[in-house]
Design a protein around this motif. Structure first.
Motif, PDB file in Angstrom:
ATOM      1  N   GLU A 382       0.835  -1.206   0.000  1.00 23.16           N
ATOM      2  CA  GLU A 382       0.000   0.000   0.000  1.00 23.16           C
ATOM      3  C   GLU A 382       0.868   1.253   0.000  1.00 23.16           C
ATOM      4  OE1 GLU A 382      -3.149   0.441  -0.250  1.00 23.16           O
ATOM      5  OE2 GLU A 382      -3.998  -1.559  -0.003  1.00 23.16           O
ATOM      6  N   ARG A 383       1.945   1.223   0.785  1.00 24.81           N
ATOM      7  CA  ARG A 383       2.834   2.378   0.809  1.00 24.81           C
ATOM      8  C   ARG A 383       3.493   2.595  -0.544  1.00 24.81           C
ATOM      9  NH1 ARG A 383       7.257   1.944   5.296  1.00 24.81           N
ATOM     10  NH2 ARG A 383       7.833   0.189   3.934  1.00 24.81           N
ATOM     11  N   SER A 384       3.922   1.524  -1.180  1.00 23.96           N
ATOM     12  CA  SER A 384       4.520   1.652  -2.510  1.00 23.96           C
ATOM     13  C   SER A 384       3.499   2.182  -3.511  1.00 23.96           C
ATOM     14  CB  SER A 384       5.067   0.307  -2.971  1.00 23.96           C
ATOM     15  OG  SER A 384       6.073  -0.157  -2.084  1.00 23.96           O
ATOM     16  N   ARG A 385       2.257   1.654  -3.415  1.00 26.57           N
ATOM     17  CA  ARG A 385       1.221   2.117  -4.343  1.00 26.57           C
ATOM     18  C   ARG A 385       0.901   3.593  -4.125  1.00 26.57           C
ATOM     19  NH1 ARG A 385      -4.636  -0.642  -4.117  1.00 26.57           N
ATOM     20  NH2 ARG A 385      -4.563   0.387  -2.088  1.00 26.57           N
ATOM     21  N   SER A 386       0.827   4.018  -2.844  1.00 28.97           N
ATOM     22  CA  SER A 386       0.527   5.427  -2.561  1.00 28.97           C
ATOM     23  C   SER A 386       1.621   6.345  -3.090  1.00 28.97           C
ATOM     24  CB  SER A 386       0.374   5.623  -1.048  1.00 28.97           C
ATOM     25  OG  SER A 386       0.142   6.993  -0.747  1.00 28.97           O
ATOM     26  N   ALA A 387       2.903   5.956  -2.847  1.00 29.75           N
ATOM     27  CA  ALA A 387       4.004   6.782  -3.349  1.00 29.75           C
ATOM     28  C   ALA A 387       4.005   6.819  -4.869  1.00 29.75           C
ATOM     29  CB  ALA A 387       5.334   6.245  -2.830  1.00 29.75           C
ATOM     30  N   SER A 388       3.756   5.680  -5.486  1.00 30.07           N
ATOM     31  CA  SER A 388       3.744   5.636  -6.947  1.00 30.07           C
ATOM     32  C   SER A 388       2.609   6.481  -7.516  1.00 30.07           C
ATOM     33  CB  SER A 388       3.619   4.190  -7.428  1.00 30.07           C
ATOM     34  OG  SER A 388       4.719   3.410  -6.978  1.00 30.07           O
ATOM     35  N   GLU A 389       1.439   6.419  -6.867  1.00 29.20           N
ATOM     36  CA  GLU A 389       0.311   7.231  -7.338  1.00 29.20           C
ATOM     37  C   GLU A 389       0.609   8.721  -7.214  1.00 29.20           C
ATOM     38  OE1 GLU A 389      -2.941   5.902  -5.029  1.00 29.20           O
ATOM     39  OE2 GLU A 389      -3.443   4.211  -6.356  1.00 29.20           O
ATOM     40  N   THR A 390       1.256   9.114  -6.080  1.00 27.98           N
ATOM     41  CA  THR A 390       1.596  10.533  -5.902  1.00 27.98           C
ATOM     42  C   THR A 390       2.583  11.003  -6.959  1.00 27.98           C
ATOM     43  OG1 THR A 390       1.252  10.311  -3.511  1.00 27.98           O
ATOM     44  CG2 THR A 390       2.500  12.222  -4.269  1.00 27.98           C
ATOM     45  N   ILE A 391       3.629  10.193  -7.171  1.00 30.88           N
ATOM     46  CA  ILE A 391       4.622  10.568  -8.178  1.00 30.88           C
ATOM     47  C   ILE A 391       3.996  10.574  -9.567  1.00 30.88           C
ATOM     48  CG2 ILE A 391       6.813   9.892  -9.232  1.00 30.88           C
ATOM     49  CD1 ILE A 391       7.617   8.695  -6.534  1.00 30.88           C
ATOM     50  N   HIS A 392       3.139   9.599  -9.842  1.00 25.32           N
ATOM     51  CA  HIS A 392       2.483   9.520 -11.146  1.00 25.32           C
ATOM     52  C   HIS A 392       1.620  10.750 -11.392  1.00 25.32           C
ATOM     53  CE1 HIS A 392      -0.529   8.012 -14.111  1.00 25.32           C
ATOM     54  NE2 HIS A 392       0.555   7.414 -14.630  1.00 25.32           N
ATOM     55  N   ARG A 393       0.868  11.179 -10.346  1.00 25.11           N
ATOM     56  CA  ARG A 393       0.030  12.370 -10.478  1.00 25.11           C
ATOM     57  C   ARG A 393       0.885  13.617 -10.700  1.00 25.11           C
ATOM     58  NH1 ARG A 393      -1.928  12.199  -5.905  1.00 25.11           N
ATOM     59  NH2 ARG A 393      -3.633  10.769  -6.375  1.00 25.11           N
ATOM     60  N   SER A 394       1.996  13.719  -9.932  1.00 24.77           N
ATOM     61  CA  SER A 394       2.880  14.882 -10.089  1.00 24.77           C
ATOM     62  C   SER A 394       3.498  14.926 -11.475  1.00 24.77           C
ATOM     63  CB  SER A 394       3.982  14.848  -9.021  1.00 24.77           C
ATOM     64  OG  SER A 394       3.441  14.875  -7.729  1.00 24.77           O
ATOM     65  N   LEU A 395       3.858  13.740 -12.014  1.00 22.63           N
ATOM     66  CA  LEU A 395       4.446  13.703 -13.351  1.00 22.63           C
ATOM     67  C   LEU A 395       3.442  14.137 -14.413  1.00 22.63           C
ATOM     68  CD1 LEU A 395       6.522  10.391 -13.127  1.00 22.63           C
ATOM     69  CD2 LEU A 395       7.413  12.729 -13.257  1.00 22.63           C
ATOM     70  N   LEU A 396       2.196  13.728 -14.239  1.00 27.36           N
ATOM     71  CA  LEU A 396       1.177  14.136 -15.204  1.00 27.36           C
ATOM     72  C   LEU A 396       0.974  15.650 -15.184  1.00 27.36           C
ATOM     73  CD1 LEU A 396      -1.484  11.299 -14.721  1.00 27.36           C
ATOM     74  CD2 LEU A 396       0.080  11.611 -16.653  1.00 27.36           C
ATOM     75  N   ILE A 397       0.897  16.201 -13.948  1.00 27.31           N
ATOM     76  CA  ILE A 397       0.715  17.656 -13.833  1.00 27.31           C
ATOM     77  C   ILE A 397       1.951  18.388 -14.334  1.00 27.31           C
ATOM     78  CG2 ILE A 397       0.349  19.547 -12.208  1.00 27.31           C
ATOM     79  CD1 ILE A 397      -1.234  17.603 -10.467  1.00 27.31           C
ATOM     80  N   GLY A 398       3.158  17.849 -14.002  1.00 30.60           N
ATOM     81  CA  GLY A 398       4.380  18.495 -14.452  1.00 30.60           C
ATOM     82  C   GLY A 398       4.518  18.493 -15.960  1.00 30.60           C
TER      83      GLY A 398
END
Length: 689
Positions: A382-398
């Motif tokens: 779950e922690r890996s998924r949460s971090a990956s989702e956050t980074i994935h969202r930031s990459l999309l916005i970036g």
């Protein structure tokens, strides 16, 4: 007047810097050559700088910097943008200034200018000169940047400012371009794969461990395990208590008798005891007879014999003891047997309950261990998924922001706007008058510093005010350099005024009779003392004796054979009469107690007392070696001591030391006389101040 004795600790020392306007003018004229040299030097520097500084034209342009314009283009991607504080804006503006002044921008601007004029590439020396002429600053309280360039050629200044602006715009576009979209796309694809793998692993673990909601399942399993542990502990505790109670009942039953004594009776008394009754009646009869008859009546003996017989019978009857015992079945035995049976049944039940609880407890512990293992693995996933989702969202916005930022950077009008194009005045700025004034100010500053340094380093007195401030004494008289010769008219007038002043002084109700001159300049001090003694003798108020310890040989040679001897106790004083009526000069003062090192203070005092009786006034000139023991004792014997200071000759430390020695020796200081003073300030100007 009354003479006030001053000690070293009581005399204040005024700093030399606290000078009056007159003293300041004296110092200015005293150092006039050095001051004039400094003024001329400063003016020469100013004029020379003006000759080599032609007028310059300053071209300037105003540029508006929109801080955060590129971030504003991303409004809505990350929500409302955070407001940038004043400190962040100031840092951003300062960064823009540093970009304008950077070497690449200056080199690009100079390259543009060289291409327009057909010149070559700029060299480091020319770039340094260009950077020195370029001024870049931020207007206070605004986002406007001022770019200015000063040059002797107006057209060149305008062209240089425009070249700097163009080079700055190009350099800024290169720096702020965002080329990270390709890397962002690769990272987004990689995180998509990582998220899919993580989801699959989470579903597999939930299926393997029969988990619906890991938090609730772990909570329920933990509660069940806790309840079973408590029940097992309670059963084990009750089992131990029942076993202990059963053992105690068995031991108690084994030691308990089947029958117990119900009642027991034991006595030595018999009902209707005749012997005791007879004894009571006999004692009553004897008491009655004793009241009626004497002690020796024969009937009393008989009664006593009968009483003794009754008492013997009672003793014999007491040895006959009767007893009876009654036993019944012990009721405790029945109670213990019943209790032992019930405890045995309860113990068997507790043993079966403990076995069942042990089975359930093992199953509960296995379930908890399995859920804990599943929880750890699910938590990591779950922690890996949460971090990956956050980074994935930031990459999309970036990625979206990078595209908008590149568009904003490509449009230079978004962040940088020219408020004022390069302009320059028609007339250049002429700094030559300012440089000449600055040279004059420099010369004046050097003159002031030179005068101050000369005053601070000078150790001689040129004005009476300096001596008064330094020594804490009053100036009795100032004798100018023109009156330094006692034979001149000005000299005789000045000495006459000093002599009159000393004759008018009254100490403790009596005039001064012994006056001593103290100084480190032997010729000037001796001439002044001689003139004062002559002036005193000329007033006709009695004979005057001059004792000069420095010039005794001079007076001995002049006296030749015209010497008179005055007895003074065990010694004598040789005196010679001067050409002035009433004036006598001592010929051998060093052979008297006044100058003899081996003489005592009492002998010197007695000698001076004899001189007071022989002469009306005594003028003593102290030796130049003012710290010698034979000289120090004379300071306290004179009625008053006067310091003789030679202007521009007597050093301040020596004068202060003379004052301290006189006061430490018990002498009284009347003041000082400054001789040889020069008038540097013109009389008219001095009077005006």
């Amino acid at each position: 007047m009354t003479l006030v004795v001053q000690s070293v600790a009581e005399v204040p020392s005024t700093p030399r810097g606290l000078l009056s306007m007159r003293d300041a003018m004296v110092h200015v004229f005293y150092n006039q050559k050095a001051i004039l040299a400094c003024l001329i030097l400063g003016l020469a520097v100013g004029v020379g700088a003006a000759l080599f500084t032609p007028p310059k034209f300053t071209a300037e342009s105003l540029v508006l910097l929109r801080i955060g314009a590129t971030e504003a283009a991303q409004e809505g991607l990350n929500g409302p943008q955070v407001f940038q504080g004043g400190e962040a804006v100031a840092r951003a503006l300062e960064s823009e200034v540093q970009i304008v002044r950077s070497d690449p921008v200056i080199q690009a601007a100079m390259t543009r200018l060289a291409e327009e004029r057909g010149g070559g590439a700029p060299n480091p020396k020319a770039m340094a000169a260009f950077a020195k002429a370029l001024k870049v600053e931020i207007e206070t309280g605004s986002n406007v940047m001022r770019i200015a360039f000063a040059d002797e050629d107006r057209d060149h200044a305008l062209t240089a400012v425009q070249a700097v602006i163009d080079a700055y715009a190009d350099r800024r576009a290169e720096l702020y371009v965002n080329a990270s979209r390709e890397r962002q796309d690769g990272e987004i694809a990689r995180y998509d794969r990582a998220l899919n793998d993580t989801e699959s692993e989470i579903q597999r673990i939930r299926t393997d461990h029969d988990v619906l909601d890991i938090d609730k399942d772990v909570g329920l399993a933990s509660d069940r395990l806790e309840a079973l542990i408590q029940r097992a502990g309670q059963a084990q505790e009750r089992r131990g208590a029942v076993a202990a109670e059963l053992a105690a009942v068995g031991r108690q039953l084994a030691s308990t008798q089947e029958r117990v004594l119900d009642s027991q009776e034991r006595t030595n008394s018999t009902p209707n005891d005749e012997a005791r009754n007879t004894l009571l009646r006999l004692r009553q009869d004897r008491a009655h007879i004793v009241e009626q008859y004497n002690e020796d009546w024969p009937g009393l003996a008989e009664i006593d014999a009968r009483i003794a017989a009754a008492q013997a019978q009672i003793v014999e009857n007491a040895q006959d003891i009767r007893s009876s015992d009654r036993t019944i079945r012990n009721p405790v035995v029945d109670l213990l047997v019943t209790r032992r049976a019930s405890l045995g049944i309860e113990l068997a039940s507790l043993q079966r309950q403990s076995a069942e609880l042990a089975t359930q407890l093992a199953a509960a512990r296995a379930r908890v261990a399995d859920l804990r293992d599943a929880e750890m693995r699910l938590h990591d996933l779950e922690r890996s998924r949460s971090a990956s989702e956050t980074i994935h969202r930031s990459l999309l916005i970036g990625r979206a922001g990078a595209a908008l930022e590149d568009q904003a950077v490509d449009d230079s009008n978004t962040t940088v706007r020219i408020v004022q194009p390069p302009t320059a005045p028609q007339t250049g700025r002429d700094l030559r008058p300012t440089l000449i004034l600055a040279g004059g100010a420099l010369g004046l500053a050097l003159a002031v510093a030179t005068a101050a340094a000369g005053t601070a380093m000078r150790q001689v007195f040129i004005a009476p005010g300096e001596a008064e401030s330094s020594l804490g004494l009053d100036a009795l008289m100032t004798i100018d350099a023109a009156a330094a010769d006692p034979r001149s008219g000005e000299g005789r007038a000045a000495i006459a005024r000093l002599a009159g002043l000393l004759l008018d002084v009254v100490v403790d109700g009596r005039p001064l009779q012994v006056v001593q001159f103290v100084g480190d300049s032997a010729p000037g001090k001796s001439r002044l003392a001689l003139g004062v003694a002559q002036a005193m003798a000329a007033r006709g108020e009695g004979s005057v004796l001059l004792i000069d310890l420095d010039a005794a040989d001079h007076y001995r040679k002049k006296a030749a054979g015209a010497v008179q001897r005055l007895p003074a106790g065990s010694t004598h004083l040789d005196v010679a009469q001067s050409s002035s009526p009433g004036l006598w000069a001592a010929v051998n003062p060093t052979e008297t107690p006044l100058g003899e090192p081996a003489a005592t203070a009492e002998e010197a005092r007695a000698f001076l007392d004899l001189m007071r009786g022989a002469f009306g006034r005594v003028v003593v000139v102290a030796s130049r070696d003012f710290e010698a023991p034979e000289v120090r004792r004379l300071y306290g014997l004179a009625d008053a001591n006067i310091l003789i200071l030679q202007a521009e000759s007597t050093r301040e430390p020596a004068a202060r030391r003379m004052r301290e020695v006189v006061l430490a020796s018990g002498g009284d200081l009347l003041g000082f006389v400054l001789t040889g003073r020069r008038r540097y300030v013109p009389e008219a100007l001095y009077r005006w101040f």
